[in-house]
Design an enzyme around this catalytic site. Structure first.
Site: not given
Length: 606
Positions: A245, A419
């Site tokens: 990610d 995130h």
């Protein structure tokens, strides 16, 4: 005598063997030949063993999620078997007029439908599950995910009644899924929704780790800390490639824990003790909703939900046990008037300023059940997705105009990302220690920054691949290279239409929205093409006709002149006549107004 007997004895012994003594040079030659033969035989055996142990290559095709936010979908192929990881959607940007959502182009999957063994979903966010109904309308494949993820998918599929019953299989973090030659292992990670997982894809080519959307939260609201020990074990066992990610790769440090938001909510609830509290957040952020409910119960408030997606997510989460709430705390939105404002918390969608969302309708006095104004304390518990800053700002302005107190600034810490930031990414890289690295899930700037992080940790640039949608990369023990480009891109969903709106339609919509439309209508004689009636001029979105009579007359006169000229010159081809009308009228309008409306001639034969 003794010596003679010894010699004689020796001679007899030699004779008794029945062999003749070979010349010395012959013996040496035979010995060398034997050694050479054995060496060649051994070399052939080693070569044969090497050939048997050479691993096949793994191909990874990126159909979405690179150089964009959303629409995540990746295809893995090895030894003729394929698996799909995630199948998301993206929200339309400002140029996609009238488009409801954007989904991946499934052409490549349709072409290889017989190879696909299953679809594995990392978590229940729309950018990872939103495209599934449209994929399942084209092919029947099993879908795997954790219980909450599967529950959200099932709820979504119920909204698409035309889709036949899907094969939805629940798996828990730590379990393995066997799909052809692949063994997919689910690994628990932290994210802004419970039951999120990364995956370790064990294949004949080697192990590939895909983090999914993740962060490292030492004090998560639910589900326990990310399973870092398993990532470390995989690193010890050997990882061929890491896909990670990249969303927050530009941000330094660590992503704050969700506990910070809980502390901020406590402070804001005390500050708004005499007001009705309205909190806008992502419907899928179940941990955030749990925090809201906890604060409401602590302060003796009732909680109502507004927004279809919010209600759907809450029902599924509560049913599956991912939301802990007293039944007496939740009330229907129709009962808001039964309680004083200071006893109410309203959780709503609209944190991104979406035009049709509940918060936007409240801001513009278009909500049927909620009217906002002075005495309302509104918290926007989300950061704007890149590109949405202006729409969020417009909604905030409208709420402020109505006398609401609005908290949206980052200094209040009413939102933390789901995130990982740079230091968390470094930790995952250090634990996994992959041979190759491919940054995913982000725009080009995010992917490049993530590449820089890998380089700073000592990885060689030749072992890093920054890809794009439609690209296919092939990797094995010896090399990683881009091998081909497959069909991929954006498919627009507009109402019930899927794919029937393309770039040409969007260009026309943009043209109409910017400059308006002029329609020229005329009836022509079927034999010689002379004008029987008209031309009539219709204007939409260009100028106000009543105040621009002279311009309309000029357009009408020019159109009549062009039609008469074509009739006299025996030009009866509709395409030629329409093009002349468009070109000449366009020149006149540009000269008179400086604008370029769309010109649409409609000709009828009588």
């Amino acid at each position: 005598m003794t010596n003679e007997k010894k010699k004689t004895g020796g001679t007899k012994t030699a004779k008794s063997t029945g062999r003749k003594k070979a010349p010395e040079n012959t013996v040496k030659k035979n010995s060398v030949t034997a050694r050479t033969s054995r060496a060649k035989s051994a070399q052939k055996t080693v070569s044969a063993r090497k050939k048997k142990t050479v691993k096949p290559s793994l191909r990874i095709a990126f159909l979405g999620g690179l150089n964009e936010i959303g629409k995540n979908i990746t295809v893995f192929e090895c030894m003729g078997d394929m698996i799909v990881l995630d199948c998301g959607m993206a929200f339309p940007d400002g140029d996609m007029l009238g488009v409801d959502m954007v989904i991946p182009d499934f052409t490549y999957l349709e072409q290889n439908a017989d190879k696909i063994k299953g679809v594995v979903i990392t978590h229940g966010h729309e950018d990872h599950i939103g495209g599934l109904p449209y994929l399942l309308s084209k092919m029947d494949v099993p879908i795997y995910g954790t219980p909450l993820t599967v529950g959200l998918i099932a709820n979504k599929l119920r909204e698409h009644s035309h889709i036949r019953e899907a094969q939805l299989i629940s798996k828990f973090a730590g379990e393995h899924i066997r799909l052809g030659c692949f063994d997919v292992e689910l690994i628990h990670v932290n994210h802004s929704i419970p039951d999120a997982v990364g995956v370790a894809i064990h294949s004949p080519a080697g192990t590939v780790v895909h983090t999914g959307d993740f962060k490292i939260d030492y004090t998560p609201m639910s589900g326990g800390m990310i399973n870092l020990s398993r990532f470390a074990q995989l690193g010890d066992e050997g990882v061929l490639a890491l896909l990670a990610d990249s969303t927050n790769a530009e941000r330094q440090g660590y992503t704050p824990t969700e506990q910070k938001v809980a502390d901020s909510f406590d402070n804001l609830f005390r500050r708004a003790r005499h007001s009705r509290i309205i909190i806008a957040t992502f419907a899928s952020n179940i941990s955030r909703i749990q925090q809201i409910i906890n604060c409401a119960e602590k302060n003796g408030r009732k909680v109502a939900f507004s927004g279809r997606s919010m209600i759907n997510y809450m029902n599924v989460a509560k049913e599956l046990g991912y939301l802990r709430v007293n039944d007496s705390t939740i009330i229907d939105i129709d009962r808001l008037k039964d309680y004083p404002p200071e006893k109410i918390v309203l959780a709503t969608t609209g944190s991104q300023g979406e035009p049709m969302s509940a918060l936007s309708r409240m801001a513009y006095s278009d909500h049927r059940k909620v009217e906002v104004g002075a005495g309302d304390f509104i918290i926007i518990s989300a950061n704007p997705i890149p590109g949405n800053e202006r729409t969020v700002g417009n909604v905030v302005d409208e709420l402020l105009k109505r006398g609401c107190e609005v908290v949206y600034e980052s200094m209040y810490e009413v939102h933390v990302s789901g995130h990982a930031c740079s230091e968390e990414l470094k930790l995952i890289h250090s634990l996994v220690r992959p041979k190759y690295f491919i940054p995913v899930h982000g725009e080009q700037k995010h992917l490049r920054k993530h590449m820089d992080i890998a380089l700073s940790l000592g990885m060689q640039k030749k072992n890093i691949y920054v890809g794009d949608i439609g690209k296919v990369v092939e990797l094995n023990d010896t090399a990683m290279k881009e091998v081909e480009t497959v069909t991929a891109g954006k498919v627009f969903v507009d109402g019930l239409g899927v794919g029937d709106v393309g770039s040409i339609v969007l260009r026309d919509r943009k043209h109409l929205g910017q400059d308006g439309l002029i329609i020229i209508v005329a009836s022509l004689d079927v034999y010689d093409g002379h004008v029987i009636s008209g031309p009539d001029i219709v204007s939409r979105g260009f100028v106000y006709v009543r105040e621009s009579g002279d311009l309309m007359d000029e357009i009408r006169d020019m159109s009549l002149e062009i039609l008469d000229n074509c009739s006299k010159r025996n030009i009866h081809e509709w395409g030629v006549i329409k093009n002349r009308l468009k070109d000449e009228v366009a020149r006149l309008i540009v000269k008179e107004t400086g604008r370029s409306p769309m010109i649409l001639p409609i000709l009828m034969e009588v």
